[in-house]
Design a protein around this motif. Structure first.
Motif, PDB file in Angstrom:
ATOM      1  N   PHE A 103       0.766  -1.168  -0.029  1.00  0.00           N
ATOM      2  CA  PHE A 103      -0.068   0.122   0.032  1.00  0.00           C
ATOM      3  C   PHE A 103       0.859   1.287  -0.111  1.00  0.00           C
ATOM      4  CE2 PHE A 103       0.423  -1.759   4.044  1.00  0.00           C
ATOM      5  CZ  PHE A 103       0.923  -1.035   5.019  1.00  0.00           C
ATOM      6  N   TYR A 104       0.566   2.280  -0.959  1.00  0.00           N
ATOM      7  CA  TYR A 104       1.282   3.620  -0.802  1.00  0.00           C
ATOM      8  C   TYR A 104       2.718   3.261  -1.109  1.00  0.00           C
ATOM      9  CZ  TYR A 104      -3.315   5.100   0.864  1.00  0.00           C
ATOM     10  OH  TYR A 104      -4.744   5.204   1.093  1.00  0.00           O
ATOM     11  N   GLY A 105       2.985   2.444  -1.718  1.00  0.00           N
ATOM     12  CA  GLY A 105       4.558   2.138  -2.277  1.00  0.00           C
ATOM     13  C   GLY A 105       5.310   1.423  -1.085  1.00  0.00           C
ATOM     14  N   ILE A 106       4.624   0.812  -0.039  1.00  0.00           N
ATOM     15  CA  ILE A 106       5.098   0.128   0.933  1.00  0.00           C
ATOM     16  C   ILE A 106       4.787  -1.238   0.633  1.00  0.00           C
ATOM     17  CG2 ILE A 106       5.176  -0.270   3.510  1.00  0.00           C
ATOM     18  CD1 ILE A 106       3.989   2.590   3.871  1.00  0.00           C
ATOM     19  N   ILE A 107       5.867  -2.066   0.885  1.00  0.00           N
ATOM     20  CA  ILE A 107       5.748  -3.575   0.337  1.00  0.00           C
ATOM     21  C   ILE A 107       5.802  -4.324   1.732  1.00  0.00           C
ATOM     22  CG2 ILE A 107       6.339  -5.579  -0.912  1.00  0.00           C
ATOM     23  CD1 ILE A 107       7.435  -3.528  -2.867  1.00  0.00           C
ATOM     24  N   ILE A 108       5.072  -5.210   2.110  1.00  0.00           N
ATOM     25  CA  ILE A 108       5.077  -6.083   3.234  1.00  0.00           C
ATOM     26  C   ILE A 108       5.352  -7.501   3.156  1.00  0.00           C
ATOM     27  CG2 ILE A 108       3.894  -6.769   5.586  1.00  0.00           C
ATOM     28  CD1 ILE A 108       4.126  -3.593   5.289  1.00  0.00           C
ATOM     29  N   TRP A 166       9.377  -2.807   3.181  1.00  0.00           N
ATOM     30  CA  TRP A 166      10.249  -1.705   2.476  1.00  0.00           C
ATOM     31  C   TRP A 166       9.607  -0.783   1.749  1.00  0.00           C
ATOM     32  CZ3 TRP A 166      12.695  -6.175  -1.377  1.00  0.00           C
ATOM     33  CH2 TRP A 166      13.586  -7.027  -0.591  1.00  0.00           C
ATOM     34  N   TYR A 167      10.147   0.288   1.444  1.00  0.00           N
ATOM     35  CA  TYR A 167       9.659   1.475   1.142  1.00  0.00           C
ATOM     36  C   TYR A 167      10.486   2.264   0.247  1.00  0.00           C
ATOM     37  CZ  TYR A 167       7.300   6.022   0.717  1.00  0.00           C
ATOM     38  OH  TYR A 167       6.877   7.254   0.272  1.00  0.00           O
ATOM     39  N   GLY A 168      10.894   1.916  -1.121  1.00  0.00           N
ATOM     40  CA  GLY A 168      11.977   2.493  -2.068  1.00  0.00           C
ATOM     41  C   GLY A 168      13.079   1.972  -1.168  1.00  0.00           C
ATOM     42  N   ILE A 228      12.250  -3.805  10.025  1.00  0.00           N
ATOM     43  CA  ILE A 228      11.631  -4.980  10.651  1.00  0.00           C
ATOM     44  C   ILE A 228      10.700  -4.368  11.794  1.00  0.00           C
ATOM     45  CG2 ILE A 228      12.016  -7.048  11.909  1.00  0.00           C
ATOM     46  CD1 ILE A 228      14.645  -7.212  10.611  1.00  0.00           C
ATOM     47  N   ILE A 229       9.241  -5.017  11.555  1.00  0.00           N
ATOM     48  CA  ILE A 229       8.369  -4.543  12.795  1.00  0.00           C
ATOM     49  C   ILE A 229       7.800  -5.696  13.307  1.00  0.00           C
ATOM     50  CG2 ILE A 229       5.909  -3.391  12.982  1.00  0.00           C
ATOM     51  CD1 ILE A 229       8.068  -2.650   9.996  1.00  0.00           C
ATOM     52  N   ASN A 230       8.119  -5.496  14.838  1.00  0.00           N
ATOM     53  CA  ASN A 230       7.495  -6.463  15.851  1.00  0.00           C
ATOM     54  C   ASN A 230       6.087  -6.712  15.615  1.00  0.00           C
ATOM     55  OD1 ASN A 230       6.635  -7.669  18.386  1.00  0.00           O
ATOM     56  ND2 ASN A 230       8.773  -7.908  18.918  1.00  0.00           N
ATOM     57  N   ILE A 231       5.266  -7.711  15.441  1.00  0.00           N
ATOM     58  CA  ILE A 231       3.905  -7.651  15.568  1.00  0.00           C
ATOM     59  C   ILE A 231       3.326  -7.401  16.928  1.00  0.00           C
ATOM     60  CG2 ILE A 231       1.729  -9.242  15.089  1.00  0.00           C
ATOM     61  CD1 ILE A 231       3.772 -10.703  12.941  1.00  0.00           C
ATOM     62  N   ASN A 232       3.935  -7.817  17.794  1.00  0.00           N
ATOM     63  CA  ASN A 232       3.272  -7.701  19.247  1.00  0.00           C
ATOM     64  C   ASN A 232       3.308  -6.343  19.809  1.00  0.00           C
ATOM     65  OD1 ASN A 232       2.599 -10.473  19.707  1.00  0.00           O
ATOM     66  ND2 ASN A 232       4.813 -11.075  19.944  1.00  0.00           N
ATOM     67  N   ASP A 233       4.536  -5.686  19.688  1.00  0.00           N
ATOM     68  CA  ASP A 233       4.719  -4.310  20.275  1.00  0.00           C
ATOM     69  C   ASP A 233       4.914  -3.010  19.482  1.00  0.00           C
ATOM     70  OD1 ASP A 233       7.136  -4.611  19.637  1.00  0.00           O
ATOM     71  OD2 ASP A 233       7.773  -5.298  21.764  1.00  0.00           O
ATOM     72  N   GLY A 234       4.901  -3.485  18.097  1.00  0.00           N
ATOM     73  CA  GLY A 234       5.188  -2.431  17.165  1.00  0.00           C
ATOM     74  C   GLY A 234       6.726  -1.851  16.984  1.00  0.00           C
ATOM     75  N   ILE A 235       7.431  -2.414  17.717  1.00  0.00           N
ATOM     76  CA  ILE A 235       8.878  -1.752  17.802  1.00  0.00           C
ATOM     77  C   ILE A 235       9.429  -1.993  16.484  1.00  0.00           C
ATOM     78  CG2 ILE A 235      11.185  -2.207  18.537  1.00  0.00           C
ATOM     79  CD1 ILE A 235      10.003  -2.833  21.229  1.00  0.00           C
ATOM     80  N   VAL A 236      10.041  -0.751  15.864  1.00  0.00           N
ATOM     81  CA  VAL A 236      10.667  -0.811  14.642  1.00  0.00           C
ATOM     82  C   VAL A 236      12.179  -0.789  14.484  1.00  0.00           C
ATOM     83  CG1 VAL A 236      10.698   0.482  12.395  1.00  0.00           C
ATOM     84  CG2 VAL A 236       8.530   0.364  13.645  1.00  0.00           C
ATOM     85  N   LYS A 237      12.809  -1.660  13.610  1.00  0.00           N
ATOM     86  CA  LYS A 237      14.063  -1.811  13.650  1.00  0.00           C
ATOM     87  C   LYS A 237      14.493  -1.568  12.117  1.00  0.00           C
ATOM     88  CE  LYS A 237      15.270  -5.164  17.214  1.00  0.00           C
ATOM     89  NZ  LYS A 237      15.827  -6.452  17.685  1.00  0.00           N
ATOM     90  N   GLY A 238      15.394  -0.765  11.910  1.00  0.00           N
ATOM     91  CA  GLY A 238      15.777  -0.350  10.504  1.00  0.00           C
ATOM     92  C   GLY A 238      15.472   1.330  10.415  1.00  0.00           C
ATOM     93  N   GLU A 239      15.461   1.439   9.068  1.00  0.00           N
ATOM     94  CA  GLU A 239      15.007   2.972   8.783  1.00  0.00           C
ATOM     95  C   GLU A 239      13.882   3.109   7.918  1.00  0.00           C
ATOM     96  OE1 GLU A 239      18.387   5.593   7.772  1.00  0.00           O
ATOM     97  OE2 GLU A 239      19.595   4.624   8.711  1.00  0.00           O
ATOM     98  N   MET A 240      12.960   3.850   8.083  1.00  0.00           N
ATOM     99  CA  MET A 240      11.728   4.399   7.486  1.00  0.00           C
ATOM    100  C   MET A 240      11.446   5.491   7.646  1.00  0.00           C
ATOM    101  SD  MET A 240       9.709   2.475   5.366  1.00  0.00           S
ATOM    102  CE  MET A 240      10.245   0.636   5.943  1.00  0.00           C
TER     103      MET A 240
END
Length: 85
Positions: free
Chosen positions: A7-12, A27-29, A34-46
């Motif tokens: 969606f909106y250029g974001i690929i899951i 991935w976005y461009g 990496i997004i943790n499903i349980n707590d939404g913690i994000v690793k990486g850059e976005m």
């Protein structure tokens, strides 16, 4: 790595037999996270706007994501998840 939504250029994506905790890849461009499903913690850059959309989508589809995580661990076909609209 199977694509489960976009969606909106974001690929899951979600990997088969990936390490815990349950998570998915976005991935976005040239950005990758990496997004943790349980707590939404994000690793990486976005970009912030993309993260907001990803976390909104996560909140809407958490049960489906957990189900796909379990399928991936068993090597089963993953289910496509409705994109954010």
């Amino acid at each position: 790595m199977p694509q489960i939504s976009d969606f909106y250029g974001i690929i899951i994506f979600m990997n088969y037999s990936d390490h815990n905790p349950p998570h998915f890849h976005a991935w976005y461009g040239s950005y990758k996270a990496i997004i943790n499903i349980n707590d939404g913690i994000v690793k990486g850059e976005m970009p912030g706007r993309a993260i907001k959309m990803i976390l909104e989508w996560l909140d809407l589809h958490k049960e489906e994501l957990i189900s796909n995580w379990e399928k991936a661990r068993l090597g089963q076909v993953l289910t496509k998840i409705t994109p954010l609209s």
